[in-house]
Design an enzyme around this catalytic site. Structure first.
Site, PDB file in Angstrom:
ATOM      1  N   SER A   1      14.518  10.229  38.829  1.00 13.04           N
ATOM      2  CA  SER A   1      14.854   8.991  39.435  1.00 13.04           C
ATOM      3  C   SER A   1      15.140   9.169  40.950  1.00 13.04           C
ATOM      4  CB  SER A   1      16.188   8.504  38.933  1.00 13.04           C
ATOM      5  OG  SER A   1      16.451   7.238  39.382  1.00 13.04           O
TER       6      SER A   1
ATOM      7  N   ASP B   1      12.290   2.138  30.309  1.00 14.04           N
ATOM      8  CA  ASP B   1      13.124   2.400  31.352  1.00 14.04           C
ATOM      9  C   ASP B   1      13.726   0.958  31.812  1.00 14.04           C
ATOM     10  OD1 ASP B   1      14.449   2.904  33.999  1.00 14.04           O
ATOM     11  OD2 ASP B   1      13.142   4.781  33.933  1.00 14.04           O
TER      12      ASP B   1
ATOM     13  N   HIS C   1      15.839   5.540  30.596  1.00 15.35           N
ATOM     14  CA  HIS C   1      15.976   6.102  31.885  1.00 15.35           C
ATOM     15  C   HIS C   1      16.961   7.363  32.049  1.00 15.35           C
ATOM     16  CE1 HIS C   1      15.635   6.196  36.400  1.00 15.35           C
ATOM     17  NE2 HIS C   1      16.753   6.180  36.655  1.00 15.35           N
TER      18      HIS C   1
END
Lengths: 276, 276
Positions: free
Chosen positions: A146, A222, A255
């Site tokens: 991320s 995600d 995620h």
């Protein structure tokens, strides 16, 4: 440097160290996994891992299950915190600014500029500490998740020859085109968007950065895929610049670290091949 | 039952469900990993995991790295919470009593007796929920860590035929001879030590319980080894009763999930062989 944690795992040690960072002007912690051969004094290559928003040095070392693969390949894992820390360090109430959200840039705006220099910390100070203080060779690779995926890609592109390979999970590939990145960059670097480009993977690829291949895993379920991560922008940029990209879209994955845990073994094997 | 979390991992799903427990009289959560073949509707065997003091349903599912091995062997993993929860449930300030410290017994003393019935919950209600609500066969094994290692061993010994195999990491094998166990048992069950024996692995082995083999991993650098865990008491009891015991003492390993992560693969392979 002081060791604050030490746990045996997979015939190696997972340790946490703290030190006074001259770059950041505060005390910092990082996690380091030392495989068996490093504990026996043999110099091993190092994979740096940069974590995402709200994380510290603990998330990757407790949740990714990476040590098993690093043990197999005799690779050291180093996982720094995601921002400067401590009472004197500027902060913000939001989860996506201030502590836990350093974005791997050198801030130029106040009140951030004194401490928020994560770019220099990750690129210079941390590897020096690791290579001086542990049985670590100067063969380095870098990865992250991320915000940390953004950090890994951007840092590898800007530092030719410094990393043997780079990969990322669910990276923010175009922070200048995502709310998270726009908020952080305008706050830390100011409103001149030209200055943001040095920290933006898609912009660096367009500018013709070093042709180090990019390995990316991205979950199709995600929750931030379309709003913050936008891998298609990188796909287009790499296609027009001829920059090598392996982008694996993974159906059903979100995620979380459950996603990282599922594919970290493939990433570590990839880095191990490049680190040999 | 309501699903409150769902994450893809290793081609399966890690889920968390909540439900109103009739045994405990409160809302409870449990983690369940469903391997790919279970998601496709094929009935899979189930490994129950009981966690230790201060844990809830999250610790094992986020820290042990077990899903990788369960995916390989097509085994469902079920990880319940360690005590009843909620506003009406009695509690204590200490970490080793009340919430997070149910000790897998049925309490008889007030104010605990109304809710603290983790023995019945784990032995009866939870497997019924799992086998009715998921593609789970009635082939069951059980394992756990620390207080949960105590729970797993004790429950398997008391329920002949109900579990195909049992194992434990760093278990409290003789809670009647350890401060943690004495505190919990005197509080939940009262001062009559005769009544404690039904929940004490060493006492159950001495009484000639079912001869289900016991597989145990114990770290030699475990900070609770000599004061709370005392595996030598079980070794002596098994030797005199002729009870089969595999006790692996692991040099350098401590009491943390880093230890569990290092050997959970071997335990899951062992259970998978017995569950076939």
């Amino acid at each position: 440097m002081d060791r604050v944690e030490q746990h045996a795992i997979h015939d190696g040690n997972q340790e946490v160290w703290k030190h006074l960072s001259s770059t950041l002007g505060c005390e910092m912690k990082f996690g380091i996994f030392l495989p068996k051969s490093a504990l026996a004094g043999k110099k091993c290559p190092v994979l740096y891992w940069l974590s995402g928003l709200t994380c510290n040095e603990q998330n990757f070392i407790t949740k990714a299950g990476a040590q098993r693969y690093a043990a197999e390949h005799s690779v050291i894992l180093v996982a720094p915190d995601t921002s400067p820390r401590g009472g004197n360090v500027a902060d913000d109430e939001a989860y996506d600014l201030g502590k836990g959200a350093g974005f791997y840039v050198n801030a130029t705006q106040q009140p951030w500029a004194n401490h928020y220099r994560m770019y220099d910390y990750v690129v210079d100070e941390l590897p020096r500490l690791v290579e001086d203080g542990f049985p670590a060779s100067d063969a380095r690779s870098i990865s992250g998740h991320s915000m940390g995926g953004h950090g890994a890609l951007m840092i590898a592109l800007r530092n030719p020859g410094r990393y043997r390979s780079v990969s990322a999970f669910s990276p923010i590939v175009a922070p200048s085109e995502a709310q998270w990145g726009e908020k952080a960059f305008s706050t830390y670097i100011g409103d001149n968007r030209e200055l943001w480009k040095q920290y933006d993977t898609v912009e660096l690829v367009k500018l013709g950065a070093e042709r180090i291949p990019l390995l990316i895993d991205q979950g199709e379920a995600d929750e931030y895929l379309l709003t913050q991560l936008k891998p298609q922008l990188l796909k287009v940029a790499c296609a027009s610049s001829g920059h090598p990209l392996q982008l694996h879209m993974r159906a059903g994955y979100d995620h979380s670290y459950y996603f990282v845990a599922s594919f970290i073994g493939e990433h570590i094997a990839y880095h191990a091949r490049n680190l040999q």
